[in-house]
Structures are given as C-alpha cells and as structure tokens.
Design an enzyme around this catalytic site. Structure first.
Site, PDB file in Angstrom:
ATOM      1  N   ASP A 195       3.091  -2.328  -6.164  1.00  0.00           N
ATOM      2  CA  ASP A 195       2.590  -2.619  -4.868  1.00  0.00           C
ATOM      3  C   ASP A 195       2.753  -3.719  -4.246  1.00  0.00           C
ATOM      4  O   ASP A 195       1.978  -4.226  -3.266  1.00  0.00           O
ATOM      5  CB  ASP A 195       1.077  -1.938  -4.415  1.00  0.00           C
ATOM      6  CG  ASP A 195       0.944  -0.332  -4.822  1.00  0.00           C
ATOM      7  OD1 ASP A 195       1.958   0.154  -4.568  1.00  0.00           O
ATOM      8  OD2 ASP A 195       0.182  -0.150  -5.481  1.00  0.00           O
ATOM      9  N   GLU A 196       3.352  -4.742  -5.277  1.00  0.00           N
ATOM     10  CA  GLU A 196       3.429  -5.969  -4.678  1.00  0.00           C
ATOM     11  C   GLU A 196       4.398  -6.590  -3.647  1.00  0.00           C
ATOM     12  O   GLU A 196       4.144  -7.492  -3.207  1.00  0.00           O
ATOM     13  CB  GLU A 196       3.900  -6.894  -6.115  1.00  0.00           C
ATOM     14  CG  GLU A 196       3.241  -6.782  -7.057  1.00  0.00           C
ATOM     15  CD  GLU A 196       3.706  -5.576  -8.000  1.00  0.00           C
ATOM     16  OE1 GLU A 196       3.309  -5.416  -9.456  1.00  0.00           O
ATOM     17  OE2 GLU A 196       4.691  -4.872  -7.511  1.00  0.00           O
ATOM     18  N   GLY A 225       5.768 -14.642   0.990  1.00  0.00           N
ATOM     19  CA  GLY A 225       5.711 -13.687   2.298  1.00  0.00           C
ATOM     20  C   GLY A 225       4.419 -14.237   3.095  1.00  0.00           C
ATOM     21  O   GLY A 225       3.219 -14.327   2.684  1.00  0.00           O
ATOM     22  N   VAL A 226       4.523 -14.378   4.233  1.00  0.00           N
ATOM     23  CA  VAL A 226       3.502 -14.848   5.185  1.00  0.00           C
ATOM     24  C   VAL A 226       3.360 -13.647   6.160  1.00  0.00           C
ATOM     25  O   VAL A 226       2.435 -13.899   7.395  1.00  0.00           O
ATOM     26  CB  VAL A 226       3.757 -16.129   6.033  1.00  0.00           C
ATOM     27  CG1 VAL A 226       3.687 -17.155   4.844  1.00  0.00           C
ATOM     28  CG2 VAL A 226       5.145 -16.055   6.727  1.00  0.00           C
ATOM     29  N   LYS A 238       7.933  -5.216  -3.443  1.00  0.00           N
ATOM     30  CA  LYS A 238       9.233  -5.131  -4.231  1.00  0.00           C
ATOM     31  C   LYS A 238      10.195  -5.019  -3.076  1.00  0.00           C
ATOM     32  O   LYS A 238      11.390  -5.507  -3.062  1.00  0.00           O
ATOM     33  CB  LYS A 238       9.375  -4.483  -5.523  1.00  0.00           C
ATOM     34  CG  LYS A 238       8.573  -4.931  -6.638  1.00  0.00           C
ATOM     35  CD  LYS A 238       8.628  -3.988  -7.581  1.00  0.00           C
ATOM     36  CE  LYS A 238       8.029  -2.678  -7.626  1.00  0.00           C
ATOM     37  NZ  LYS A 238       6.554  -2.485  -7.683  1.00  0.00           N
ATOM     38  N   GLY A 239       9.824  -3.850  -2.232  1.00  0.00           N
ATOM     39  CA  GLY A 239      10.926  -3.304  -1.209  1.00  0.00           C
ATOM     40  C   GLY A 239      11.279  -4.499  -0.336  1.00  0.00           C
ATOM     41  O   GLY A 239      12.457  -4.637  -0.095  1.00  0.00           O
ATOM     42  N   ARG A 262      -6.203   1.115  -2.511  1.00  0.00           N
ATOM     43  CA  ARG A 262      -5.878   0.534  -3.601  1.00  0.00           C
ATOM     44  C   ARG A 262      -7.186  -0.437  -3.796  1.00  0.00           C
ATOM     45  O   ARG A 262      -7.954  -0.862  -3.117  1.00  0.00           O
ATOM     46  CB  ARG A 262      -4.957  -0.815  -3.418  1.00  0.00           C
ATOM     47  CG  ARG A 262      -3.306   0.045  -3.186  1.00  0.00           C
ATOM     48  CD  ARG A 262      -2.270  -0.786  -2.856  1.00  0.00           C
ATOM     49  NE  ARG A 262      -1.120  -0.125  -2.229  1.00  0.00           N
ATOM     50  CZ  ARG A 262      -0.309  -0.446  -1.738  1.00  0.00           C
ATOM     51  NH1 ARG A 262      -0.390  -1.256  -0.820  1.00  0.00           N
ATOM     52  NH2 ARG A 262       0.830   0.533  -1.276  1.00  0.00           N
ATOM     53  N   THR A 279       1.766   3.735  -0.578  1.00  0.00           N
ATOM     54  CA  THR A 279       3.032   4.033   0.178  1.00  0.00           C
ATOM     55  C   THR A 279       3.251   5.564  -0.284  1.00  0.00           C
ATOM     56  O   THR A 279       3.365   6.199   0.693  1.00  0.00           O
ATOM     57  CB  THR A 279       4.138   3.267   0.089  1.00  0.00           C
ATOM     58  OG1 THR A 279       3.678   1.719   0.252  1.00  0.00           O
ATOM     59  CG2 THR A 279       5.155   3.594   0.884  1.00  0.00           C
ATOM     60  N   THR A 280       3.196   6.000  -1.410  1.00  0.00           N
ATOM     61  CA  THR A 280       3.311   7.328  -1.664  1.00  0.00           C
ATOM     62  C   THR A 280       2.250   8.245  -1.568  1.00  0.00           C
ATOM     63  O   THR A 280       2.281   9.413  -1.060  1.00  0.00           O
ATOM     64  CB  THR A 280       3.790   7.292  -3.097  1.00  0.00           C
ATOM     65  OG1 THR A 280       5.150   6.613  -3.327  1.00  0.00           O
ATOM     66  CG2 THR A 280       4.100   8.720  -3.666  1.00  0.00           C
ATOM     67  N   GLY A 330       6.554   3.700  -4.281  1.00  0.00           N
ATOM     68  CA  GLY A 330       6.664   3.606  -2.804  1.00  0.00           C
ATOM     69  C   GLY A 330       6.935   2.338  -2.394  1.00  0.00           C
ATOM     70  O   GLY A 330       6.377   1.408  -3.045  1.00  0.00           O
ATOM     71  N   HIS A 331       8.252   2.093  -1.709  1.00  0.00           N
ATOM     72  CA  HIS A 331       8.454   0.696  -1.160  1.00  0.00           C
ATOM     73  C   HIS A 331       8.491   0.857   0.073  1.00  0.00           C
ATOM     74  O   HIS A 331       9.172   1.904   0.851  1.00  0.00           O
ATOM     75  CB  HIS A 331       9.786   0.251  -1.513  1.00  0.00           C
ATOM     76  CG  HIS A 331      10.230   0.115  -2.978  1.00  0.00           C
ATOM     77  ND1 HIS A 331       9.339  -0.479  -3.774  1.00  0.00           N
ATOM     78  CD2 HIS A 331      11.234   0.489  -3.641  1.00  0.00           C
ATOM     79  CE1 HIS A 331       9.780  -0.674  -4.892  1.00  0.00           C
ATOM     80  NE2 HIS A 331      11.041  -0.063  -5.030  1.00  0.00           N
ATOM     81  N   THR A 332       7.561  -0.201   0.998  1.00  0.00           N
ATOM     82  CA  THR A 332       7.517  -0.084   2.380  1.00  0.00           C
ATOM     83  C   THR A 332       8.529  -1.293   2.946  1.00  0.00           C
ATOM     84  O   THR A 332       8.132  -2.481   2.337  1.00  0.00           O
ATOM     85  CB  THR A 332       5.923  -0.362   2.870  1.00  0.00           C
ATOM     86  OG1 THR A 332       5.228   0.722   2.416  1.00  0.00           O
ATOM     87  CG2 THR A 332       6.043  -0.402   4.523  1.00  0.00           C
ATOM     88  N   GLN A 378       7.274   0.871 -10.098  1.00  0.00           N
ATOM     89  CA  GLN A 378       6.023   0.522 -10.270  1.00  0.00           C
ATOM     90  C   GLN A 378       5.920  -1.019 -11.109  1.00  0.00           C
ATOM     91  O   GLN A 378       6.363  -1.869 -10.160  1.00  0.00           O
ATOM     92  CB  GLN A 378       5.601   1.258 -11.894  1.00  0.00           C
ATOM     93  CG  GLN A 378       5.342   2.778 -11.397  1.00  0.00           C
ATOM     94  CD  GLN A 378       6.535   3.759 -11.153  1.00  0.00           C
ATOM     95  OE1 GLN A 378       7.433   3.601 -11.927  1.00  0.00           O
ATOM     96  NE2 GLN A 378       6.390   4.622 -10.387  1.00  0.00           N
TER      97      GLN A 378
END
Length: 427
Positions: free
Chosen positions: A13-14, A412-413, A16-17, A304, A298-299, A40-42, A223
């Site tokens: 959940d870092e 990322g901001v 990656k998407g 979290r 996401t999934t 999941g990727h958001t 993951q």
C-alpha cells in the site's frame, strides 16, 4: 534497453500504482509478476480514480502493453470483471497479454482459504480470503491448474479429478463443508476459455524479445518486501515472492537484464492484516495518519494499521532488492505535525539493533528507537520542485534518504499524478 522493477519496500500500500503510472508514458511493457487479486493499486488521473487489483497499472497507459506474468495466480472471473469495468469507462484493454503458465484460482481454493482462516481463529494470518495462498500451495505441490490447461478439456478434467480427491476430503471431513464437483469446477473454468484465448501467449518470450528491440519493460510488484514469502515477516506474509528476485522468476526475464530497482516507501508506515509492526501507533497520531492518509485497503476496504517511518525496514528492503532509487509517497500527510519521529533502530531486550533482527521472535519484541524532526504547517500539495518544499520538509526527506540506503528520486505530495516532485529521472 534493460528492465526496471518497482517494488514495495514496506508492507504494501505504498503507492506503487502511482509510481508505475508516472513511468507509464516512458515504458513499453508493464508486467504484473506476482500475487493475484489480493492486492490493489489506486491510480488517480485528473479527476478519475481507478482501483486495480489483478491488472497491471500500465493498462491505463494507451501506448503500453500490459502483461500478467507466469508468477501471478488468476481469478478469471475477477479478471473479466476488471476488464469490463475499465471498458465501461472508455479504457482500451485490448492490449492485455496473459501468461499461459500463470496458475488459475478455482472455487475450491477460495473455499479453503476462507474456512481455514476462520478455523485458525486468534492464530489467523489476515489473508484476504480470495484463494491466493491455496492456489500457490497447489502450484508448489504440483497439482495446480494453469491458464493453458483450460484450453484442453480432457487435460483440465484429469487435473481437477486429481486435485479434488484430496481437497474434498479436507472440505467435507475436516471443515464440514460441501464437496466440490469435478463437473462444476470444469464448467466454471471452461466458461472463460474462448474469451481468454486471444490474450494468452508465451509472455517470457514476448518480454525478452521486447528487450532485444530496445524497448523498456517495467516489472510491477504486488504486495511488498516485508510480505515476501522468503524475506518478509513470516508467517504473516503473502504466498509469493514480492522482491526483485521474484520479478525475474515471475516474468521470465533473467536477472542480467534487470538494471534498476525502484523501491516505494510511504513517508510513514502502514500494514494490513496480522503480524508484528514495531512503529505501530495506537494513539491520536495513528488516527490522524489514517484519516488524513485515507488508509483503507484498496482491495479489502480494511483499515490499515499506521505507524511512523521505519528506516530499519527501508534499509532492509534496499539490501534485499538492490534498490537503486526510492519513491517517497504521501509526504503531504505529515503536514501539520509539530514534530515527526523516525525509527532509526530497535531496542530488543536492552540490545540495540540497527538492522533487522535475524530472529522473528526478536522482531516481535522490537521497540522503536526514534529520532525527532521538526514538522511543517505549509501546504505542500502544489510543490513541483524540491526547492518549493518548506525547509523542514526538505530536511525530513534528506534525513530519511540518508538513513534508508538509496537515494530518494521522487517525492509524492498529493494523490494525483501531477502532485509529484522528480529529483532524479527514473528512466
């Protein structure tokens, strides 16, 4: 051109998407090499938000060939649900390629996953219940069903007959659940054969030929490092290899062609499911991170668990994966804190550990040793260069970079694609 791997450097959940999407216009193939629809990727593009589970994020980039590699386990029904949902939103999904050697999640795998997790009770692992683990177990036990099998009804029937001899004993006699029928499972899988057939190919050959032509191949991990079945916080891990080594075995690309490994880390830490988490917060700060960071899976939609940045874990991920560049996401979530702690080492029964303890028992008992950095109150979501960040935010990034074992190339901001600061180009 070489291949590039994007790897989660924490517990998933870092973001990656977002990183994959950031590179999308500069790569030719994006490959999902492990896991299934348990991650999941958001991805946010303009005003549009896409939640992807089984599909590689590159499917949203019109000039990219998205690939599901041999290391993935596929719930075919979920695959077509995702494809249909994207098509309904105007996304062209016709370029998708699927490995003939990827394994298929059958209904009995999902049933066993759910009932086993319930049976474990307080010893549960926190799985998603989607049949991922049982399918990988079948793969390793050499009783799995692969994508190519559903194109030959005779072979498929023989394989299902063989695997159900044992599965039905477990389902009916141990868990008191209804046994699966060979006819039902075969019919379930054959239903998708003709629609799936045009997508299926030798993806390892496809990708190596692309590299020979000088094209860029991006390998996208599901993951993350601390969930890797070999290198994660076992047994609270996933069932596949989520590291850069897994990127090679899960795609059919040899290690000699992997040139850059991009590790994704949040500016703090989260995890979903059970297992040790040294910096986990149970106070108002944890609630603040969860609320501001919208920390829900996401999934699964599960909340979290949240904690401060753990530099020990980042160094470990950098070493295990050979990380060349970090992407630090969600720095904006830390805005408004008077000070920001960073875990620099662990205390285990009075002994300082600057690296991951070798014993899982020690990691369970690890207490974080923090350094504290002054916070910032300025809105950073519109910053597009590193110099536009407040001094305290810059100092935090530089301090974390020094502790983590590789340079931080992207910050990322904000949640959108545009809310990104590029310090060093990734391609």
């Amino acid at each position: 051109m070489p291949a590039i791997a994007i790897i989660g450097a924490q517990w998933g959940d870092e973001g990656k998407g977002k990183a994959t999407d950031l590179l999308g216009s500069r790569v030719d193939h994006v490959v999902k090499f492990n896991g299934g629809n348990n991650a999941g990727h958001t991805v946010v593009i303009g005003d549009e938000k896409y939640a992807l589970h089984l599909l590689p994020s590159g499917i949203l980039s019109p000039n990219v060939v998205p690939v599901i590699g041999n290391g993935v386990v596929i719930d075919i029904e979920v695959l077509f649900q995702e494809l249909d949902a994207l098509e309904a939103r105007g996304v062209d999904v016709s370029r998708l390629k699927v490995s003939a050697n990827a394994h298929v999640i059958a209904s009995y795998n999902r049933a066993l996953d759910k009932v086993t997790e319930r049976f474990l009770g307080s010893r549960r692992l926190g799985t998603t219940g989607r049949g991922i683990g049982p399918t990988y177990a079948d793969k390793m036990n050499r009783v799995g069903i692969r994508v190519q099998d559903i194109f030959d009804e005779k072979i498929l029937t023989q394989k299902v007959e063989g695997v159900l001899e044992l599965k039905n004993q477990v389902l009916s006699k141990i868990y008191n659940r209804r046994a699966a029928t060979v006819e039902g499972v075969v019919e379930e899988l054959l239903e998708y054969a003709e629609r799936l057939r045009p997508m299926v190919c030798d993806t390892g050959l496809l990708l190596n030929q692309a590299l020979d032509r000088g094209e860029v191949v991006l390998l996208e991990g599901g993951q993350a490092t601390l969930l890797d079945v070999d290198h994660g916080t076992y047994p609270f891990v996933t069932s596949s290899s989520a590291t850069s080594g897994g990127a090679c075995t899960g795609s059919g690309i040899p290690p000699s062609r992997l040139d850059r490994v991009i590790g994704i880390v949040k500016a703090y830490t989260t995890r979903v499911g059970e297992g040790p988490f040294p910096t986990e917060l149970f106070d108002d700060f944890g609630a603040h991170l969860a609320k501001v960071g919208a920390e829900y899976g996401t999934t699964t939609g599960r909340p979290r668990r949240c904690g401060w940045y753990d530099a020990v874990i980042a160094r470990y991920a950098a070493r295990v994966n050979g990380v060349t560049d970090f992407v630090l996401t969600k720095l904006d979530v830390l805005t408004g804190l008077d000070q920001v702690p960073v875990c620099v080492a662990y205390d285990v029964n009075g002994v300082r550990h600057d690296e991951m303890p070798v014993n899982q028992s020690d990691f369970h008992h690890a207490k974080p040793i923090y350094e504290y950095f002054p916070g910032w109150w300025e809105d950073i979501s519109e910053a597009r260069t590193f110099e536009e960040l407040p001094k305290n935010a810059r100092d935090y990034v530089l301090a974390v970079e020094k502790m983590s074992g590789a340079r931080i190339s992207v910050v990322g901001v904000g949640p959108s694609r545009a809310a990104t600061i590029v310090r060093h180009e990734l391609v």
